[in-house]
Design a protein around this motif. Structure first.
Motif, PDB file in Angstrom:
ATOM      1  N   LYS A   1       0.840  -1.208   0.000  1.00 32.23           N
ATOM      2  CA  LYS A   1       0.000   0.000   0.000  1.00 32.23           C
ATOM      3  C   LYS A   1       0.873   1.256   0.000  1.00 32.23           C
ATOM      4  O   LYS A   1       0.613   2.205  -0.743  1.00 32.23           O
ATOM      5  CB  LYS A   1      -0.916   0.019   1.231  1.00 32.23           C
ATOM      6  N   ALA A   2       1.894   1.263   0.848  1.00 36.45           N
ATOM      7  CA  ALA A   2       2.767   2.436   0.952  1.00 36.45           C
ATOM      8  C   ALA A   2       3.481   2.691  -0.365  1.00 36.45           C
ATOM      9  O   ALA A   2       3.566   3.849  -0.824  1.00 36.45           O
ATOM     10  CB  ALA A   2       3.779   2.238   2.083  1.00 36.45           C
ATOM     11  N   ARG A   3       3.966   1.623  -1.010  1.00 30.97           N
ATOM     12  CA  ARG A   3       4.641   1.786  -2.302  1.00 30.97           C
ATOM     13  C   ARG A   3       3.693   2.384  -3.337  1.00 30.97           C
ATOM     14  O   ARG A   3       4.041   3.306  -4.068  1.00 30.97           O
ATOM     15  CB  ARG A   3       5.171   0.439  -2.805  1.00 30.97           C
ATOM     16  N   ALA A   4       2.478   1.834  -3.395  1.00 28.81           N
ATOM     17  CA  ALA A   4       1.509   2.301  -4.386  1.00 28.81           C
ATOM     18  C   ALA A   4       1.131   3.761  -4.132  1.00 28.81           C
ATOM     19  O   ALA A   4       1.031   4.560  -5.072  1.00 28.81           O
ATOM     20  CB  ALA A   4       0.269   1.414  -4.354  1.00 28.81           C
ATOM     21  N   ARG A   5       0.944   4.113  -2.878  1.00 25.44           N
ATOM     22  CA  ARG A   5       0.573   5.499  -2.561  1.00 25.44           C
ATOM     23  C   ARG A   5       1.715   6.463  -2.879  1.00 25.44           C
ATOM     24  O   ARG A   5       1.484   7.586  -3.330  1.00 25.44           O
ATOM     25  CB  ARG A   5       0.160   5.609  -1.095  1.00 25.44           C
ATOM     26  N   ASN A   6       2.945   6.028  -2.644  1.00 25.14           N
ATOM     27  CA  ASN A   6       4.097   6.869  -2.973  1.00 25.14           C
ATOM     28  C   ASN A   6       4.184   7.139  -4.466  1.00 25.14           C
ATOM     29  O   ASN A   6       4.762   8.141  -4.900  1.00 25.14           O
ATOM     30  CB  ASN A   6       5.394   6.213  -2.483  1.00 25.14           C
ATOM     31  N   GLN A   7       3.622   6.233  -5.257  1.00 25.79           N
ATOM     32  CA  GLN A   7       3.614   6.401  -6.712  1.00 25.79           C
ATOM     33  C   GLN A   7       2.341   7.109  -7.188  1.00 25.79           C
ATOM     34  O   GLN A   7       2.078   7.190  -8.383  1.00 25.79           O
ATOM     35  CB  GLN A   7       3.745   5.028  -7.385  1.00 25.79           C
ATOM     36  N   GLY A   8       1.543   7.602  -6.237  1.00 23.52           N
ATOM     37  CA  GLY A   8       0.369   8.394  -6.589  1.00 23.52           C
ATOM     38  C   GLY A   8      -0.927   7.624  -6.713  1.00 23.52           C
ATOM     39  O   GLY A   8      -1.949   8.190  -7.127  1.00 23.52           O
ATOM     40  N   ALA A   9      -0.940   6.353  -6.359  1.00 25.09           N
ATOM     41  CA  ALA A   9      -2.162   5.549  -6.487  1.00 25.09           C
ATOM     42  C   ALA A   9      -3.183   5.942  -5.422  1.00 25.09           C
ATOM     43  O   ALA A   9      -2.820   6.281  -4.292  1.00 25.09           O
ATOM     44  CB  ALA A   9      -1.835   4.071  -6.367  1.00 25.09           C
ATOM     45  N   ASP A  10      -4.452   5.916  -5.807  1.00 25.69           N
ATOM     46  CA  ASP A  10      -5.550   6.167  -4.869  1.00 25.69           C
ATOM     47  C   ASP A  10      -6.060   4.808  -4.388  1.00 25.69           C
ATOM     48  O   ASP A  10      -6.927   4.203  -5.014  1.00 25.69           O
ATOM     49  CB  ASP A  10      -6.666   6.950  -5.569  1.00 25.69           C
ATOM     50  N   ILE A  11      -5.513   4.325  -3.283  1.00 26.07           N
ATOM     51  CA  ILE A  11      -5.858   2.986  -2.790  1.00 26.07           C
ATOM     52  C   ILE A  11      -7.206   3.030  -2.062  1.00 26.07           C
ATOM     53  O   ILE A  11      -7.406   3.838  -1.151  1.00 26.07           O
ATOM     54  CB  ILE A  11      -4.775   2.445  -1.834  1.00 26.07           C
ATOM     55  N   ILE A  12      -8.115   2.156  -2.473  1.00 24.57           N
ATOM     56  CA  ILE A  12      -9.383   1.986  -1.758  1.00 24.57           C
ATOM     57  C   ILE A  12      -9.128   0.930  -0.689  1.00 24.57           C
ATOM     58  O   ILE A  12      -8.963  -0.260  -0.998  1.00 24.57           O
ATOM     59  CB  ILE A  12     -10.503   1.561  -2.731  1.00 24.57           C
ATOM     60  N   ASP A  13      -9.039   1.370   0.548  1.00 27.78           N
ATOM     61  CA  ASP A  13      -8.538   0.501   1.615  1.00 27.78           C
ATOM     62  C   ASP A  13      -9.687  -0.206   2.340  1.00 27.78           C
ATOM     63  O   ASP A  13     -10.379   0.380   3.178  1.00 27.78           O
ATOM     64  CB  ASP A  13      -7.709   1.320   2.603  1.00 27.78           C
ATOM     65  N   LEU A  14      -9.878  -1.470   2.003  1.00 29.46           N
ATOM     66  CA  LEU A  14     -10.878  -2.318   2.654  1.00 29.46           C
ATOM     67  C   LEU A  14     -10.172  -3.353   3.525  1.00 29.46           C
ATOM     68  O   LEU A  14     -10.677  -4.450   3.740  1.00 29.46           O
ATOM     69  CB  LEU A  14     -11.751  -3.015   1.591  1.00 29.46           C
ATOM     70  N   GLY A  15      -8.991  -2.989   4.025  1.00 30.27           N
ATOM     71  CA  GLY A  15      -8.175  -3.916   4.803  1.00 30.27           C
ATOM     72  C   GLY A  15      -8.478  -3.849   6.285  1.00 30.27           C
ATOM     73  O   GLY A  15      -9.226  -4.656   6.826  1.00 30.27           O
TER      74      GLY A  15
END
Length: 407
Positions: free
Chosen positions: A24-38
């Motif tokens: 998640k952290a890697r993806a967010r650092n690359q600008g991804a909008d993570i929908i977090d259902l974790g």
């Protein structure tokens, strides 16, 4: 000295959720909008009247002092009144109720209070991690039992007792279940109390999701069974019922001897929650329950949207009867890669985060837990992302997850 040389740290297995957190952290650092259902972290606000009571209490004389470790008297009385109202269970607030810093802390400290090194505890698999790791850290030994509350549960318990030396001291149950969303009925609890009395073991019941139920079926408490107070303690939480997760307020109630042991351990470890938090928690328990109904309706709508939209996307998710989670088999084409790799892949390719089932025990492999902690629009967006992801198929993803890891 290396951290892994410490005795209690050595007893803990790797924290599998950390791998997904890193993805998640890697993806967010690359600008991804993570929908977090974790993580089961409620996104709803705490009720306005509870927040107002907190504000009103802040700064009053003596509220900044150390509080009562076992909970202020008004809070313990409010919890006893809740049990009388909701379950018809009469509790003595002085001897059968203790406030905890969330149900998680209560579970961890009751393990410290009742466990001698080598004591055996029966723990469901899959189950919320503290149910197992609290006892591991206390020096206990775990024996896994199924987590589904069916008649098959009791022969499995019997076998576990027959093959345990020394005899188990306690059995843990959690209904509505985190992560599986299983719900137990009162007949199951009657059989459980009879079984525990026959074998001389304690029952530790986690009822954190007592009020998060759907379709008009409120889950019962094990303490409703006559005689359960002889052997059982139950843990509840303000976190989900009132969306007060960060406030860290929960309770242990039930058997006087176990409550006394927990209270004594806590008296050495903490001074209780901040007094204004305790006053506000009492206001929540004593106040109107409209906010609880609204919370339940919100999660119910999200559940329906999740099940319907994910199904249209090609992922059949069983509809939970209670809790704020869906417990879902990994879609067939991806099942061999395991829940951790699948969860990481979902973050990388669909920008959706879920919790890998193996984080809740070996029998959780092949499943993921999906939390209802985003609004309906975001859940539908997650379904659209997942549809695109599923349409690509696993054969195109070998550059992300090497084939060797799918064995």
């Amino acid at each position: 000295m290396e951290m892994d040389e410490f005795y209690r740290i050595r007893r803990l297995p790797p924290y599998v959720f950390e791998e997904v957190n890193k993805a998640k952290a890697r993806a967010r650092n690359q600008g991804a909008d993570i929908i977090d259902l974790g993580m089961g972290n409620p996104d709803l606000p705490a009720p306005p009247h509870v927040i107002e009571k907190m504000k009103e209490t802040l700064g009053k004389p003596r509220t900044d002092r150390y509080s009562a470790s076992r909970g202020i008297a008004g809070l313990r009385k409010a919890q006893a009144a809740y049990y009388a109202r909701r379950f018809g269970v009469k509790l003595n607030p002085d001897t059968q109720v203790v406030a905890t810093l969330g149900s998680k802390e209560g579970f961890a400290n009751v393990a410290q209070a009742i466990t001698a090194p080598g004591d055996v505890v029966l723990v469901p698999d899959p189950s919320y991690p503290i149910h197992a790791f609290g006892f591991l850290m206390a020096g206990g030994v775990l024996r896994s039992v199924p987590s589904e509350p069916t008649p098959a549960f009791f022969p499995a318990l019997e076998r576990a007792i027959d093959h345990s030396i020394p005899k188990p001291i306690a059995v843990v149950v959690c209904y509505p279940s985190n992560p599986t969303a299983f719900v137990a009925d009162l007949d199951f609890y009657r059989d459980l109390v009879a079984f525990a009395k026959k074998h001389g073991i304690m029952i530790l019941s986690d009822l954190a999701y007592a009020e998060v139920y759907f379709d008009g079926n409120p889950p019962p408490s094990v303490l409703q069974v006559p005689g359960a107070l002889d052997i059982a303690v139950e843990f509840t939480s303000m976190s989900k019922t009132y969306s007060m997760a960060g406030w860290r307020m929960g309770f242990a109630v039930g058997n006087e001897r176990i409550i006394a042991a927990l209270t004594r351990v806590k008296s050495y470890l903490d001074y209780g929650a901040f007094t204004p938090v305790q006053v506000a928690a009492a206001a929540a328990l004593n106040g109107p329950d409209d906010c609880i109904k609204e919370m339940r309706e919100t999660y119910g709508r999200r559940r329906d949207v999740l099940v319907e939209s994910f199904s249209r996307a090609g992922w059949e998710v069983p509809s939970p009867r209670a809790s704020m989670f869906a417990w879902s088999p990994i879609p067939e084409p991806f099942r061999e890669m395991g829940s951790v790799e699948f969860s990481k892949l979902l973050v990388e390719k669909a920008e959706v985060a879920v919790s890998p089932g193996t984080g809740f025990g070996e029998r959780g492999e092949g499943f993921v837990r999906i939390a209802l902690v985003e609004n309906e629009q975001r859940i539908r967006q997650a379904a659209r992302n997942i549809r695109r992801f599923l349409e690509t198929g696993p054969e195109t993803l070998h550059n992300v997850v090497p084939l060797a890891t799918r064995r």
